[in-house]
Design a protein around this motif. Structure first.
Motif, mmCIF file in Angstrom:
data_model
loop_
_atom_site.group_PDB
_atom_site.id
_atom_site.type_symbol
_atom_site.label_atom_id
_atom_site.label_comp_id
_atom_site.label_asym_id
_atom_site.label_seq_id
_atom_site.Cartn_x
_atom_site.Cartn_y
_atom_site.Cartn_z
ATOM 1 N N LEU A 153 -8.617 -5.044 -5.332
ATOM 2 C CA LEU A 153 -8.309 -5.961 -6.444
ATOM 3 C C LEU A 153 -9.284 -7.121 -6.502
ATOM 4 O O LEU A 153 -9.512 -7.677 -7.570
ATOM 5 C CB LEU A 153 -6.909 -6.564 -6.230
ATOM 6 C CG LEU A 153 -5.702 -5.981 -6.931
ATOM 7 C CD1 LEU A 153 -4.518 -6.911 -6.721
ATOM 8 C CD2 LEU A 153 -5.992 -5.817 -8.424
ATOM 9 N N ASN A 154 -9.820 -7.498 -5.360
ATOM 10 C CA ASN A 154 -10.670 -8.684 -5.267
ATOM 11 C C ASN A 154 -11.981 -8.294 -4.574
ATOM 12 O O ASN A 154 -12.207 -8.629 -3.418
ATOM 13 C CB ASN A 154 -9.910 -9.758 -4.472
ATOM 14 C CG ASN A 154 -10.667 -11.049 -4.367
ATOM 15 O OD1 ASN A 154 -11.542 -11.347 -5.195
ATOM 16 N ND2 ASN A 154 -10.372 -11.825 -3.335
ATOM 17 N N ILE A 174 1.557 1.723 -3.544
ATOM 18 C CA ILE A 174 0.428 2.335 -4.261
ATOM 19 C C ILE A 174 0.441 3.854 -4.021
ATOM 20 O O ILE A 174 0.219 4.643 -4.942
ATOM 21 C CB ILE A 174 -0.903 1.687 -3.824
ATOM 22 C CG1 ILE A 174 -1.001 0.279 -4.454
ATOM 23 C CG2 ILE A 174 -2.100 2.540 -4.233
ATOM 24 C CD1 ILE A 174 -2.203 -0.540 -4.028
ATOM 25 N N THR A 197 -4.421 -9.137 6.177
ATOM 26 C CA THR A 197 -3.337 -9.657 5.318
ATOM 27 C C THR A 197 -2.352 -8.570 4.895
ATOM 28 O O THR A 197 -1.217 -8.875 4.540
ATOM 29 C CB THR A 197 -3.912 -10.323 4.048
ATOM 30 O OG1 THR A 197 -4.688 -9.371 3.334
ATOM 31 C CG2 THR A 197 -4.767 -11.529 4.395
ATOM 32 N N PHE A 207 0.831 -1.213 0.000
ATOM 33 C CA PHE A 207 0.000 0.000 0.000
ATOM 34 C C PHE A 207 0.868 1.267 0.000
ATOM 35 O O PHE A 207 0.485 2.273 -0.604
ATOM 36 C CB PHE A 207 -0.999 -0.011 1.161
ATOM 37 C CG PHE A 207 -2.132 -1.014 0.963
ATOM 38 C CD1 PHE A 207 -2.256 -1.752 -0.211
ATOM 39 C CD2 PHE A 207 -3.091 -1.208 1.951
ATOM 40 C CE1 PHE A 207 -3.291 -2.676 -0.402
ATOM 41 C CE2 PHE A 207 -4.132 -2.125 1.779
ATOM 42 C CZ PHE A 207 -4.231 -2.850 0.609
ATOM 43 N N ASN A 219 -10.115 -4.808 9.289
ATOM 44 C CA ASN A 219 -9.606 -6.084 9.774
ATOM 45 C C ASN A 219 -8.317 -5.822 10.552
ATOM 46 O O ASN A 219 -7.424 -5.124 10.063
ATOM 47 C CB ASN A 219 -9.339 -7.036 8.609
ATOM 48 C CG ASN A 219 -10.628 -7.498 7.953
ATOM 49 O OD1 ASN A 219 -11.628 -7.695 8.634
ATOM 50 N ND2 ASN A 219 -10.616 -7.659 6.633
HETATM 51 P P1 5GP Z 1 -7.221 -7.374 4.636
HETATM 52 O O1 5GP Z 1 -7.523 -8.841 4.603
HETATM 53 O O2 5GP Z 1 -5.786 -7.114 5.058
HETATM 54 O O3 5GP Z 1 -8.203 -6.608 5.477
HETATM 55 O O4 5GP Z 1 -7.453 -6.846 3.178
HETATM 56 C C1 5GP Z 1 -6.475 -6.606 2.248
HETATM 57 C C2 5GP Z 1 -7.199 -6.256 0.985
HETATM 58 O O5 5GP Z 1 -6.276 -5.686 0.079
HETATM 59 C C3 5GP Z 1 -7.830 -7.464 0.268
HETATM 60 O O6 5GP Z 1 -9.216 -7.227 0.116
HETATM 61 C C4 5GP Z 1 -7.100 -7.529 -1.058
HETATM 62 O O7 5GP Z 1 -7.942 -7.898 -2.133
HETATM 63 C C5 5GP Z 1 -6.570 -6.126 -1.219
HETATM 64 N N1 5GP Z 1 -5.320 -6.023 -1.940
HETATM 65 C C6 5GP Z 1 -4.167 -6.706 -1.696
HETATM 66 N N2 5GP Z 1 -3.187 -6.322 -2.533
HETATM 67 C C7 5GP Z 1 -3.735 -5.351 -3.322
HETATM 68 C C8 5GP Z 1 -3.209 -4.562 -4.392
HETATM 69 O O8 5GP Z 1 -2.045 -4.645 -4.785
HETATM 70 N N3 5GP Z 1 -4.066 -3.676 -4.977
HETATM 71 C C9 5GP Z 1 -5.375 -3.535 -4.559
HETATM 72 N N4 5GP Z 1 -6.124 -2.637 -5.204
HETATM 73 N N5 5GP Z 1 -5.887 -4.263 -3.545
HETATM 74 C C10 5GP Z 1 -5.086 -5.162 -2.944
#
Ligand code: 5GP
Ligand code: ZN
Length: 115
Positions: A32-33, A10, A96, A7, A88
């Protein structure tokens, strides 16, 4: 800034992202997801590992993240229909990425309790 933090990368533009909203201190970009039709991550540009750390050491910034999340809701047209904010934090919540981020989810009905 942490060189091995995705991040932070980014924020510096080294990793691409679809930016939705930006202020001097906060960046909002699409997940991304996506887990909902609107799924935007709202982050402070400054690196803090989690929401507790940010709230304790930079409370004004924590407020700016929340304000930006509400602004994103307006931008994506979900402020009236409603939205959910999620930070989270730690293992049991499945954090994550250890740069604090507010998930802003909307444009569908949310279930409660979350899984
Ligand atoms: P966490 O589980 O830590 O709360 O969420 C991390 C979020 O970051 C996940 O929903 C995942 O899809 C998103 N994410 C991880 N790497 C990237 C990235 O490189 N770009 C974007 N746009 N989202 C990301
Ligand atoms: Zn970072």
């Amino acid at each position: 800034m942490s060189a091995d933090c995705v991040f932070c990368r980014i924020v510096t533009g080294t990793v691409p992202a679809t930016i939705v909203h930006e202020t001097g201190s906060v960046l909002a970009f699409r997940d991304l997801n996506p887990q909902a039709p609107t799924h935007v991550l709202v982050i402070p540009k400054e690196h803090h590992p989690d929401v507790g750390s940010m709230a304790r050491t930079a409370p004004t910034l924590a407020g700016e993240v929340l304000t930006a999340a509400d602004e994103v809701a307006t931008i994506d047209g979900v402020r009236d229909s409603g939205y959910r904010l999620v930070f989270n934090t730690g293992r049991d919540a499945n954090q994550t990425v250890f740069h604090v981020h507010c998930h802003m989810l909307g444009a569908r009905t949310m279930t409660w309790p979350p899984g």
